[in-house]
Design an enzyme around this catalytic site. Structure first.
Site: not given
Ligand code: M6R
Length: 603
Positions: A2, A28, A74, A98-99, A476, A480, A483, A499, A598
């Protein structure tokens, strides 16, 4: 998650200012949004499911206001709909939040006993009712806030309006980020400084269990007991910011293309004068062991760091997910260094793990992108990555910047421990200085990525395989893809496949793999052939020309031959591009993927 913003202005411009801020904060959270402002001493609330653009269509722009609050959500408690959207109003109090209020059920029961009823499923409406309850009792917003801080458990950044105080904006903070900013004619509260950067770069940080009172002319800060606080005014260095997409269609591709510069900016202070600059890095050789703690992409950067710290500097490293680390049994001592990696510096799990470690007698180091963020302020020592503002939810340039710092730490430690000779270290430094020459052509191979993306974008799943460093990078790559394209992508250590997971491989299964380690490549190739024998199609990323001749490989991205220290930067580029291009073909909302935000500021 948020985003929240509040404005107390000498001008009647609060509505456009709030909306502009919300657009910047939209990364956010973006499932619903809302705004509340004073109009002729009455609070007007407009809120809706959907994006800020949906909210704008419902705003009456003929109205003007000088004071108000806004929110982009969010969802945590209750689905994304108009009723659950913020602001929430109970009695004379209106808030954005927010929280998460962890004891909201208990508080709700108490408030219900006192005659309150609730329209939404949110914890925020309960927080609002609690504030109203104490306001009605004391006839004082500040006393209501102090009682709230005493009683509410969990995390909150709150912007508050009181029906009877049309000139005043209140801000309350605990475990969720909130800054207070000032320009010549307007005072602000916001989840982060870029939301108000158009108007000012000067700001103050609210710490936990503090609150602030803002009018158009004044800002006063208080601790939870009501004592007035003096705060240091900070100035945001906007030189690294790139707040718009320029000619790019998405932030993600823009941020990917920035990587040659952002990696270099991050490394430069530690490379410009050779070994002397490298020595500015913290001395890791003092420690018997390192724990790296992070989430998501930052955790993957940690895995890459572990590989180099162990292989080259012989320092044992554990890489831990912050959400696990914060609750597990820890084995810490002054001989253990704990490194926290975070782009936002606000990730709730990482911050909570850090606060836990701070109670132990061991040193903490942060690798953080956002200056003065919560994690950056709590760690004993911080190294800032210079990725600049990363807007796309899918992290790209922050990842490579985090990796850059970890590689330098490993290089320096290896040198200090005489595990690498001076000339070897200088050779790697020289290669880092020319990294751009390897990256630029890779970033330009867009038609190649597009061709492969066309072959992959209709797949129901995609496999990612690798061993060692390649496995870390494949994880990674797989993150990507899932996501932003929503294709389930399974990443496995190639040797682990048989396995269990190889049972999923069938005719037309697509496998993406990387082979960049001459010792492990033959092993990975055998595993790839095992998938080929079961009908898989193989896409290989490698710097080994010999492997390109293998007839079982269907498609190859050939990378330049470099020192292993450059490999993570090269392997990740095709993986980022494939995810991006596939998501584009699937017409996904690339910068704002579904269900994500984010900065993950809730547990
Ligand atoms: O702000 P941060 O690096 O602590 O965030 C960690 C993860 O939330 C962040 O890397 C998330 O996995 C990304 N959206 C991946 O692309």
């Amino acid at each position: 998650m948020c985003g929240i913003i509040g404005v107390a202005s000498k001008k009647e411009q609060a509505i456009p200012m709030i909306l502009q801020g919300l657009k910047t904060l939209e990364y956010r959270g973006y499932d619903s949004s809302g705004i509340a402002y004073f109009k002729e001493n009455q609070i007007v609330i407009t809120k809706t499911k959907g994006r800020i653009s949906d909210l704008e269509q419902q705003i009456n722009f003929k109205e003007t206001s000088s004071l108000g609050i806004g929110h982009t959500r969010w969802a945590t408690h209750g689905e994304a709909n108009q009723v659950n959207a913020h602001p929430h109003q109970v009695g004379k109090i209106t808030i954005v939040h927010n929280g998460i209020i962890e004891n909201y059920q208990e508080l709700k029961a108490k408030l219900q006993e006192n005659g309150y009823s609730f329209l939404s499923s949110t914890d925020t409406e309960v927080a609002c009712a609690l504030l109203d309850f104490y306001y009605e009792k004391t006839n004082s917003v500040t006393q209501a806030i102090q009682a709230f801080i005493h009683e509410a458990k969990g995390s909150y950044a709150i912007g508050l309006l009181c029906q009877e105080e049309p000139d005043t904006l209140y801000a309350i903070k605990k475990d969720s980020p909130l800054i207070v900013a000032a320009s010549n004619d307007t005072n602000f509260i916001a989840s982060d400084i870029p939301a108000v950067l158009e108007y000012t770069s000067s700001y103050y940080v609210l710490e936990d269990e503090e609150y602030a009172i803002l009018t158009k002319d004044h800002i006063t800060f208080y601790d939870k007991g009501g004592k007035v606080l003096t705060k240091e005014e900070k100035h945001y260095d906007a030189s690294l910011e790139s707040p718009n997409k320029g000619s790019y269609p998405h932030y993600m591709i823009k941020e990917m293309m920035e990587q040659p510069d952002t990696i270099w900016k991050t490394m430069q202070p530690f490379l410009e004068n050779g070994l002397a600059s490298l020595a500015k890095l913290p001395d890791l050789t003092k420690y018997d062991r390192i724990d790296i703690v992070a989430c998501g992409t930052a955790w993957h950067a940690g895995l890459v760091g572990k590989y180099f710290l162990e292989e080259y500097a012989a320092i044992p490293v554990d890489v831990c997910l912050a959400s696990e680390y914060r609750y597990k049994r820890l084995f810490l001592s002054p001989k253990v260094l704990v490194i926290f990696i975070s782009q936002s510096g606000e990730t709730a799990d990482t911050l909570a793990a850090l606060k836990r470690v701070k109670e132990e007698a061991c040193h903490t180091l942060g690798i953080i992108n956002v200056k003065d963020s919560s994690i950056a302020r709590v760690v004993d020592q911080v190294i800032y990555t210079k990725a600049g503002c990363e807007i796309a939810v899918a992290s790209t340039k922050a990842f490579t910047a985090q990796v850059a710092i970890l590689l330098l730490l490993a290089l320096q430690a290896a040198y200090q421990k005489n595990l690498m000779e001076e000339k070897q270290v200088l050779a790697v430094i020289e290669e880092f200085k020319h990294l751009k020459d390897h990256l630029t052509p890779l970033l330009a191979k867009r038609s190649e990525y597009q061709k492969i993306a066309k072959e992959l974008y209709k797949q129901e799943d995609i496999f990612y395989l690798g061993r060692g460093l390649d496995y870390d990078l494949m994880m990674e790559g797989a993150l990507k893809l899932k996501e932003i394209s929503y294709i389930p992508s399974v990443c496995y250590a190639a040797g682990e496949l048989k396995h269990g997971t190889i049972s999923l491989v069938q005719e037309e299964t697509r496998v993406i793999a990387s082979c960049t380690n001459p010792l492990l490549d033959p092993k990975t190739m055998s595993n790839l052939k095992e998938t080929k024998a079961r009908g898989a199609k193989i896409y290989l990323i490698t710097n080994n020309v010999e492997l390109t001749k293998d007839k079982d490989i269907d498609s190859v991205f050939l990378l330049d031959q470099t020192s292993e220290f450059l490999v993570p930067f090269l392997v990740i580029i095709p993986l980022q591009f494939l995810a991006y291009k596939i998501a584009l073909l699937r017409q996904c909302d690339i910068d704002k993927p579904r269900n994500l935000a984010k900065a993950v500021t809730v547990e």
